[in-house]
Design a protein around this motif. Structure first.
Motif, PDB file in Angstrom:
ATOM      1  N   GLY A 176      25.829  -0.859  -0.533  1.00 36.34           N
ATOM      2  CA  GLY A 176      26.704  -1.820  -1.197  1.00 36.34           C
ATOM      3  C   GLY A 176      27.366  -1.287  -2.447  1.00 36.34           C
ATOM      4  O   GLY A 176      27.265  -0.114  -2.784  1.00 36.34           O
ATOM      5  N   THR A 235      26.670  -4.499   1.756  1.00 35.81           N
ATOM      6  CA  THR A 235      27.550  -4.140   2.875  1.00 35.81           C
ATOM      7  C   THR A 235      27.610  -5.244   3.923  1.00 35.81           C
ATOM      8  O   THR A 235      28.610  -5.364   4.619  1.00 35.81           O
ATOM      9  N   HIS A 251      34.175  -2.417   7.213  1.00 40.09           N
ATOM     10  CA  HIS A 251      34.031  -1.398   6.170  1.00 40.09           C
ATOM     11  C   HIS A 251      33.529  -0.075   6.752  1.00 40.09           C
ATOM     12  O   HIS A 251      32.961  -0.030   7.831  1.00 40.09           O
ATOM     13  N   PHE A 296      31.743   3.582   4.942  1.00 36.78           N
ATOM     14  CA  PHE A 296      31.275   4.273   3.742  1.00 36.78           C
ATOM     15  C   PHE A 296      31.545   5.758   3.885  1.00 36.78           C
ATOM     16  O   PHE A 296      31.171   6.371   4.877  1.00 36.78           O
ATOM     17  N   PHE A 320      34.000   3.188  -0.431  1.00 38.02           N
ATOM     18  CA  PHE A 320      34.023   2.279   0.703  1.00 38.02           C
ATOM     19  C   PHE A 320      35.462   2.074   1.103  1.00 38.02           C
ATOM     20  O   PHE A 320      36.344   1.959   0.255  1.00 38.02           O
TER      21      PHE A 320
END
Length: 152
Positions: free
Chosen positions: A88, A103, A109, A111, A118
């Motif tokens: 996150g 997250t 999303h 990473f 992100f």
């Protein structure tokens, strides 16, 4: 948010002069700088002394007007991204409160572990970015708040 708070203020005798209201404002501002309560949240700034309720020697009970920040569910906030992890994003709100955006709340999303960023849709989020978020949960414990959020 603006709130009215009562406080007890003790001044040194040398400050008992014609600028007493300013001395009280300076002292109470110094005393509450890092204060956080469950009722009011973080006191950001004391705006003014509304009135002196009572005084006895160098001890005063005053009503003050203060700007506060209290993280409550549903509140929309703006913060600076201070940490990016695979789990996150942490944002710093008003230099008083860090909030985790996990997250699980980030739609579509990805990473990037190498760049520590992100990608949320077409937007890249990295340390130093200013983003808007919504507080989804907040809990007060041991003189501070812990909170979680989602992107606004």
């Amino acid at each position: 948010m603006t709130v009215f708070i009562q406080r007890r203020v003790c001044l040194e005798p040398r400050f008992l002069d014609s600028n007493i209201k300013q001395h009280i404002l300076d002292k109470v501002s110094e005393d509450v700088t890092e204060e956080c309560t469950q009722k009011h949240g973080y006191i950001l700034r004391v705006s003014r002394i509304v009135r002196i309720i009572s005084s006895e020697g160098a001890i005063f009970i005053v009503e003050l007007e203060a700007e506060t920040f209290k993280p409550i569910g549903g509140a929309e906030v703006e913060g600076t991204v201070c940490m990016v992890y695979q789990d996150g994003i942490f944002i710093n709100i008003r230099d008083k409160q860090k909030m985790l955006i996990p997250t699980s709340t980030l739609p579509e999303h990805r990473f990037d572990e190498v760049r520590r960023t992100f990608h949320v849709g077409d937007t890249e989020i990295t340390v130093g970015d200013t983003i808007r978020a919504v507080v989804t949960a907040a809990k007060y414990s041991n003189g501070k708040f812990s909170c979680f959020g989602s992107l606004a």
